[in-house]
Write a protein that holds these residues in place. Structure first.
Motif, PDB file in Angstrom:
ATOM      1  N   GLY A   8      -6.328   9.527  10.911  1.00 55.44           N
ATOM      2  CA  GLY A   8      -5.629   8.253  10.770  1.00 55.44           C
ATOM      3  C   GLY A   8      -4.151   8.542  10.883  1.00 55.44           C
ATOM      4  N   GLN A  11       0.565   4.649   7.752  1.00 57.75           N
ATOM      5  CA  GLN A  11       1.618   4.846   6.743  1.00 57.75           C
ATOM      6  C   GLN A  11       1.333   6.045   5.837  1.00 57.75           C
ATOM      7  OE1 GLN A  11       4.412   2.237   6.048  1.00 57.75           O
ATOM      8  NE2 GLN A  11       5.094   4.241   5.346  1.00 57.75           N
ATOM      9  N   ALA A  12       0.105   6.140   5.314  1.00 53.50           N
ATOM     10  CA  ALA A  12      -0.203   7.224   4.378  1.00 53.50           C
ATOM     11  C   ALA A  12      -0.143   8.579   5.075  1.00 53.50           C
ATOM     12  CB  ALA A  12      -1.598   7.014   3.769  1.00 53.50           C
ATOM     13  N   ASP A  34      -6.351   6.850  16.072  1.00 54.96           N
ATOM     14  CA  ASP A  34      -7.013   6.227  17.229  1.00 54.96           C
ATOM     15  C   ASP A  34      -6.161   5.154  17.908  1.00 54.96           C
ATOM     16  OD1 ASP A  34      -7.214   4.318  15.267  1.00 54.96           O
ATOM     17  OD2 ASP A  34      -9.404   4.251  15.224  1.00 54.96           O
ATOM     18  N   GLU A  35      -5.053   4.750  17.298  1.00 54.17           N
ATOM     19  CA  GLU A  35      -4.186   3.784  17.982  1.00 54.17           C
ATOM     20  C   GLU A  35      -3.352   4.544  19.020  1.00 54.17           C
ATOM     21  OE1 GLU A  35      -2.494   0.415  15.678  1.00 54.17           O
ATOM     22  OE2 GLU A  35      -3.252   1.514  13.964  1.00 54.17           O
ATOM     23  N   ARG A  42       3.277  -1.710   9.296  1.00 55.43           N
ATOM     24  CA  ARG A  42       2.505  -2.921   9.610  1.00 55.43           C
ATOM     25  C   ARG A  42       3.117  -4.220   9.066  1.00 55.43           C
ATOM     26  NH1 ARG A  42      -1.994  -0.898  11.924  1.00 55.43           N
ATOM     27  NH2 ARG A  42      -2.437   1.214  11.246  1.00 55.43           N
ATOM     28  N   LYS A  47       5.361 -10.801  10.181  1.00 53.87           N
ATOM     29  CA  LYS A  47       6.663 -11.328   9.731  1.00 53.87           C
ATOM     30  C   LYS A  47       7.645 -11.228  10.907  1.00 53.87           C
ATOM     31  CE  LYS A  47       5.760  -9.506   5.031  1.00 53.87           C
ATOM     32  NZ  LYS A  47       4.700  -8.521   5.232  1.00 53.87           N
ATOM     33  N   VAL A  80     -11.570  10.107  15.668  1.00 54.18           N
ATOM     34  CA  VAL A  80     -12.372  11.180  15.074  1.00 54.18           C
ATOM     35  C   VAL A  80     -13.772  10.634  14.830  1.00 54.18           C
ATOM     36  CG1 VAL A  80     -12.636  12.690  13.069  1.00 54.18           C
ATOM     37  CG2 VAL A  80     -10.372  12.321  14.064  1.00 54.18           C
ATOM     38  N   THR A 106      -7.657   6.630   6.723  1.00 56.41           N
ATOM     39  CA  THR A 106      -8.217   5.806   7.798  1.00 56.41           C
ATOM     40  C   THR A 106      -7.964   4.306   7.628  1.00 56.41           C
ATOM     41  OG1 THR A 106     -10.308   6.021   6.599  1.00 56.41           O
ATOM     42  CG2 THR A 106     -10.013   7.445   8.499  1.00 56.41           C
ATOM     43  N   ARG A 128      -3.795  -6.885  12.315  1.00 53.96           N
ATOM     44  CA  ARG A 128      -3.843  -5.585  11.653  1.00 53.96           C
ATOM     45  C   ARG A 128      -3.031  -4.559  12.442  1.00 53.96           C
ATOM     46  NH1 ARG A 128      -4.614  -3.394   6.632  1.00 53.96           N
ATOM     47  NH2 ARG A 128      -4.507  -1.169   6.957  1.00 53.96           N
ATOM     48  N   ASP A 275      -5.002   2.793   1.977  1.00 56.31           N
ATOM     49  CA  ASP A 275      -5.913   1.638   1.875  1.00 56.31           C
ATOM     50  C   ASP A 275      -7.386   2.026   1.770  1.00 56.31           C
ATOM     51  OD1 ASP A 275      -3.658   0.094   2.281  1.00 56.31           O
ATOM     52  OD2 ASP A 275      -4.517  -1.103   3.908  1.00 56.31           O
ATOM     53  N   GLU A 289      -3.935  -2.144  -1.375  1.00 52.20           N
ATOM     54  CA  GLU A 289      -3.599  -2.336   0.047  1.00 52.20           C
ATOM     55  C   GLU A 289      -2.113  -2.615   0.125  1.00 52.20           C
ATOM     56  OE1 GLU A 289      -6.093  -5.603   1.179  1.00 52.20           O
ATOM     57  OE2 GLU A 289      -7.901  -4.555   0.563  1.00 52.20           O
ATOM     58  N   SER A 290      -1.319  -1.577   0.058  1.00 53.92           N
ATOM     59  CA  SER A 290       0.124  -1.791   0.105  1.00 53.92           C
ATOM     60  C   SER A 290       0.842  -0.550   0.606  1.00 53.92           C
ATOM     61  CB  SER A 290       0.657  -2.165  -1.280  1.00 53.92           C
ATOM     62  OG  SER A 290       0.626  -1.035  -2.121  1.00 53.92           O
ATOM     63  N   VAL A 291       2.011  -0.813   1.172  1.00 56.05           N
ATOM     64  CA  VAL A 291       2.854   0.256   1.692  1.00 56.05           C
ATOM     65  C   VAL A 291       3.224   1.235   0.573  1.00 56.05           C
ATOM     66  CG1 VAL A 291       5.206   0.673   2.536  1.00 56.05           C
ATOM     67  CG2 VAL A 291       3.789  -1.070   3.614  1.00 56.05           C
ATOM     68  N   PHE A 318       4.479  -5.081  -4.103  1.00 55.36           N
ATOM     69  CA  PHE A 318       4.135  -5.727  -2.839  1.00 55.36           C
ATOM     70  C   PHE A 318       5.185  -6.788  -2.568  1.00 55.36           C
ATOM     71  CE2 PHE A 318       1.639  -8.549  -0.067  1.00 55.36           C
ATOM     72  CZ  PHE A 318       0.968  -7.620   0.711  1.00 55.36           C
ATOM     73  N   TRP A 319       5.272  -7.229  -1.333  1.00 54.47           N
ATOM     74  CA  TRP A 319       6.174  -8.354  -1.059  1.00 54.47           C
ATOM     75  C   TRP A 319       5.574  -9.205   0.048  1.00 54.47           C
ATOM     76  CZ3 TRP A 319       6.546  -3.759   1.337  1.00 54.47           C
ATOM     77  CH2 TRP A 319       6.768  -3.753   2.710  1.00 54.47           C
TER      78      TRP A 319
HETATM   79  C1  LIG Z   1      -0.044  -7.778   8.992  1.00 54.78           C
HETATM   80  C2  LIG Z   1       0.118  -6.925   7.766  1.00 54.78           C
HETATM   81  C3  LIG Z   1       1.119  -7.214   6.845  1.00 54.78           C
HETATM   82  C4  LIG Z   1       1.275  -6.434   5.717  1.00 54.78           C
HETATM   83  N1  LIG Z   1       2.282  -6.723   4.846  1.00 54.78           N
HETATM   84  C5  LIG Z   1       2.491  -5.929   3.781  1.00 54.78           C
HETATM   85  C6  LIG Z   1       3.580  -6.164   2.893  1.00 54.78           C
HETATM   86  O1  LIG Z   1       4.337  -7.129   3.053  1.00 54.78           O
HETATM   87  N2  LIG Z   1       3.773  -5.303   1.857  1.00 54.78           N
HETATM   88  C7  LIG Z   1       2.946  -4.239   1.640  1.00 54.78           C
HETATM   89  O2  LIG Z   1       3.166  -3.478   0.697  1.00 54.78           O
HETATM   90  N3  LIG Z   1       1.891  -3.995   2.462  1.00 54.78           N
HETATM   91  C8  LIG Z   1       1.649  -4.813   3.512  1.00 54.78           C
HETATM   92  N4  LIG Z   1       0.591  -4.565   4.361  1.00 54.78           N
HETATM   93  C9  LIG Z   1      -0.354  -3.483   4.021  1.00 54.78           C
HETATM   94  C10 LIG Z   1       0.136  -2.141   4.493  1.00 54.78           C
HETATM   95  O3  LIG Z   1       0.590  -2.196   5.809  1.00 54.78           O
HETATM   96  C11 LIG Z   1      -1.022  -1.151   4.359  1.00 54.78           C
HETATM   97  O4  LIG Z   1      -1.351  -1.098   2.971  1.00 54.78           O
HETATM   98  C12 LIG Z   1      -0.664   0.240   4.851  1.00 54.78           C
HETATM   99  O5  LIG Z   1      -0.410   0.234   6.229  1.00 54.78           O
HETATM  100  C13 LIG Z   1      -1.797   1.202   4.539  1.00 54.78           C
HETATM  101  O6  LIG Z   1      -1.532   2.450   5.107  1.00 54.78           O
HETATM  102  P1  LIG Z   1      -2.720   3.446   5.470  1.00 54.78           P
HETATM  103  O7  LIG Z   1      -2.101   4.647   6.051  1.00 54.78           O
HETATM  104  O8  LIG Z   1      -3.635   3.557   4.336  1.00 54.78           O
HETATM  105  O9  LIG Z   1      -3.556   2.679   6.595  1.00 54.78           O
HETATM  106  P2  LIG Z   1      -3.094   2.223   8.033  1.00 54.78           P
HETATM  107  O10 LIG Z   1      -1.615   2.054   8.098  1.00 54.78           O
HETATM  108  O11 LIG Z   1      -3.933   1.040   8.358  1.00 54.78           O
HETATM  109  O12 LIG Z   1      -3.485   3.427   8.985  1.00 54.78           O
HETATM  110  C14 LIG Z   1      -4.816   3.844   9.184  1.00 54.78           C
HETATM  111  C15 LIG Z   1      -4.959   4.336  10.607  1.00 54.78           C
HETATM  112  O13 LIG Z   1      -6.135   5.125  10.733  1.00 54.78           O
HETATM  113  C16 LIG Z   1      -6.737   4.856  11.977  1.00 54.78           C
HETATM  114  N5  LIG Z   1      -8.122   5.325  11.964  1.00 54.78           N
HETATM  115  C17 LIG Z   1      -9.164   4.819  11.248  1.00 54.78           C
HETATM  116  N6  LIG Z   1     -10.297   5.527  11.504  1.00 54.78           N
HETATM  117  C18 LIG Z   1      -9.954   6.501  12.377  1.00 54.78           C
HETATM  118  C19 LIG Z   1     -10.681   7.536  13.012  1.00 54.78           C
HETATM  119  N7  LIG Z   1     -11.987   7.729  12.788  1.00 54.78           N
HETATM  120  N8  LIG Z   1     -10.027   8.355  13.878  1.00 54.78           N
HETATM  121  C20 LIG Z   1      -8.719   8.184  14.115  1.00 54.78           C
HETATM  122  N9  LIG Z   1      -7.976   7.211  13.541  1.00 54.78           N
HETATM  123  C21 LIG Z   1      -8.584   6.383  12.674  1.00 54.78           C
HETATM  124  C22 LIG Z   1      -6.555   3.333  12.059  1.00 54.78           C
HETATM  125  O14 LIG Z   1      -6.759   2.841  13.351  1.00 54.78           O
HETATM  126  C23 LIG Z   1      -5.113   3.204  11.614  1.00 54.78           C
HETATM  127  O15 LIG Z   1      -4.233   3.383  12.687  1.00 54.78           O
HETATM  128  C24 LIG Z   1       0.402  -5.339   5.494  1.00 54.78           C
HETATM  129  C25 LIG Z   1      -0.615  -5.057   6.419  1.00 54.78           C
HETATM  130  C26 LIG Z   1      -0.771  -5.840   7.540  1.00 54.78           C
HETATM  131  C27 LIG Z   1      -1.865  -5.525   8.514  1.00 54.78           C
END
Ligand SMILES: Cc1cc2nc3c(=O)[nH]c(=O)nc-3n(C[C@H](O)[C@H](O)[C@H](O)COP(=O)(O)OP(=O)(O)OC[C@H]3O[C@@H](n4cnc5c(N)ncnc54)[C@H](O)[C@@H]3O)c2cc1C
Length: 400
Positions: A8, A11-12, A34-35, A42, A47, A80, A106, A128, A275, A289-291, A318-319
């Motif tokens: 993945g 952000q994380a 995978d993107e 995000r 916004k 993956v 992920t 998303r 997330d 589910e937050s940044v 969160f915001w």
């Molecule tokens: C439109 C939107 C608005 C948001 N607004 C806010 C906000 O205002 N404030 C806030 O705090 N949070 C907000 N969030 C939530 C925040 O963006 C997420 O909590 C954060 O991105 C989570 O990070 P992450 O790394 O866990 O997951 P993600 O950022 O989703 O990254 C996971 C990545 O893993 C990839 N992946 C999954 N499976 C595989 C695999 N098998 N092989 C390769 N890659 C894979 C996915 O495609 C993705 O690119 C928002 C989210 C969205 C979608």
């Protein structure tokens, strides 16, 4: 050369990989996402970026050179497919890559309406990925009719952007009120009023039967039998954590990939963050589910992979931006027994559980947010009476 592999590239993962280097790890670090692009933020997708007020370059979390300079291998457009915990290897395409330690970041993809309900018709979008927003943005033209299904933050933000761009917008929420899962009725009332004042039509307590159309969506049939004509539909009906990879590898999975206080999964060599991770929170188990959580947990897991042994203490925040107003949220409001409304620069809603402050929602009131966040993190003994009393200066509460 096995090193650390992160699955993945969101952000994380970005926070984790950078932290591994800043903590002095010199082994191989490979991030596989995978993107088609390197990690980006995000929140602007519903916004400023959707509104056309933020350029693509500003979405990216780090310039490409950062990953190169840090000797972090960033593999994009790569899914993956499997983890072999016994062999300590992941497979993607025809390749196998070994790891000493693996992290799953992920995320949680958006839920879609089933194809049988018309969920796959052209003109139906989720928000998303960057590709989702890029695909829907050209449809955001004055006069077009948008139906948003789901009155959560993301759906409401997209609705606000669409109104600003001159679309006619209807939000349909199946639960009795918008924001039912995440905020108190007082916050929902304020946000509802904001939307109505800006011309959004809201149907709460109303389900969706079917999306209508042959080659393109043309309408939404509600549970009441009413049909809302639509040129485009956004479904904002929540997310599902991406746990399939973990499950197939035999890891414990509940409402996300189960992690212990260090961020470790049921396999000692495999970690999870962001997330997709289920964590201990406030006496229960939850996913955030937050940044803020993605950054904090990503960094913490990096440290723990290197042996720091630090327990994760989530500090939820969160915001949400809608119609030029900013809602800031601190804390975890589950189980609130009392909510106090306070007028300040804007308005704020303070959640207490059995007399203890647990969360605050602050609308256009950064002072209330800042003070509330500090009081919650300090487990302050502030009382509902303190907050309810307009003569009590908020900042004075931090000195107690
Ligand atoms: C439109 C939107 C608005 C948001 N607004 C806010 C906000 O205002 N404030 C806030 O705090 N949070 C907000 N969030 C939530 C925040 O963006 C997420 O909590 C954060 O991105 C989570 O990070 P992450 O790394 O866990 O997951 P993600 O950022 O989703 O990254 C996971 C990545 O893993 C990839 N992946 C999954 N499976 C595989 C695999 N098998 N092989 C390769 N890659 C894979 C996915 O495609 C993705 O690119 C928002 C989210 C969205 C979608």
């Amino acid at each position: 050369m096995s090193g650390i592999v992160i699955v993945g590239a969101g952000q994380a993962a970005a926070s984790m990989a950078a932290k591994l280097r800043s903590e002095g790890y010199t082994g191989a670090v490979t991030v596989i996402g995978d993107e088609p692009c390197p990690p980006y933020q995000r929140p602007p997708l519903s916004k400023a970026y959707l509104l056309g007020e933020m350029p693509l370059e500003r979405l990216t979390l780090r310039a490409d050179e950062f990953w190169t300079d840090q000797k972090i291998t960033m593999r994009t457009a790569t899914n993956v497919q499997a983890i072999d915990p016994a062999a300590r290897a992941v497979t993607f395409g025809g390749e196998t890559l070994g790891y000493d330690q693996l992290a799953l970041c992920t995320g949680a993809p958006a839920r879609r309406l089933p194809a049988a309900m018309g969920g796959d018709l052209p003109g139906v979008f989720t928000v998303r990925e960057l590709a989702d927003t890029d695909a829907m943005a050209p449809h955001f033209q004055p006069g077009k009719r948008l139906v948003v299904i789901g009155g959560g933050y993301i759906g409401l933000e997209a609705a606000a952007v669409a109104r600003k761009l001159g679309l006619s917008v209807t939000v349909v929420e199946a639960a009795p009120r918008i924001l039912g899962r995440v905020a108190c009725a007082q916050t929902a009332d304020t946000i509802r009023a904001l939307h109505i004042a800006n011309g959004v039509i809201l149907h709460e307590g109303t389900g969706v039967e079917m999306l209508l159309g042959q080659d393109h969506v043309t309408g939404v049939e509600l549970s009441t039998g009413e049909v809302l004509p639509a040129d485009l539909v956004i479904t904002g009906i929540g997310v599902t954590p991406a746990t399939a990879l973990a499950q197939a590898a035999g890891l414990a999975v509940g409402n996300g990939i189960v992690t212990d206080s260090l961020g470790r999964t049921s396999d000692p060599q495999i970690w999870a963050a962001g997330d997709c991770a289920e964590i201990a929170l406030d006496g229960g188990r939850a996913r955030l589910e937050s940044v803020g959580n993605a950054i904090d947990m990503g960094e913490l897991v990096a440290q723990n992979m290197l042996g720091a042994n630090i327990a994760y203490t989530p500090k939820p925040w969160f915001w949400s931006d809608q119609f030029g107003s900013k809602l800031q949220i601190a804390g975890w409001n589950a189980g609130a027994t009392q909510i106090i409304t306070r007028a300040g620069d804007g308005q704020s809603f303070w959640y207490f559980r059995d007399g203890r402050l647990i969360a605050v929602d602050a609308l256009d009131d950064p002072r209330a947010y800042m003070v509330g966040k500090r009081l919650i993190e300090a487990a302050s003994s502030v009382t509902p009476e303190d907050i309810a009393d307009p003569k009590v200066d908020l900042k004075s509460l931090m000195r107690r």
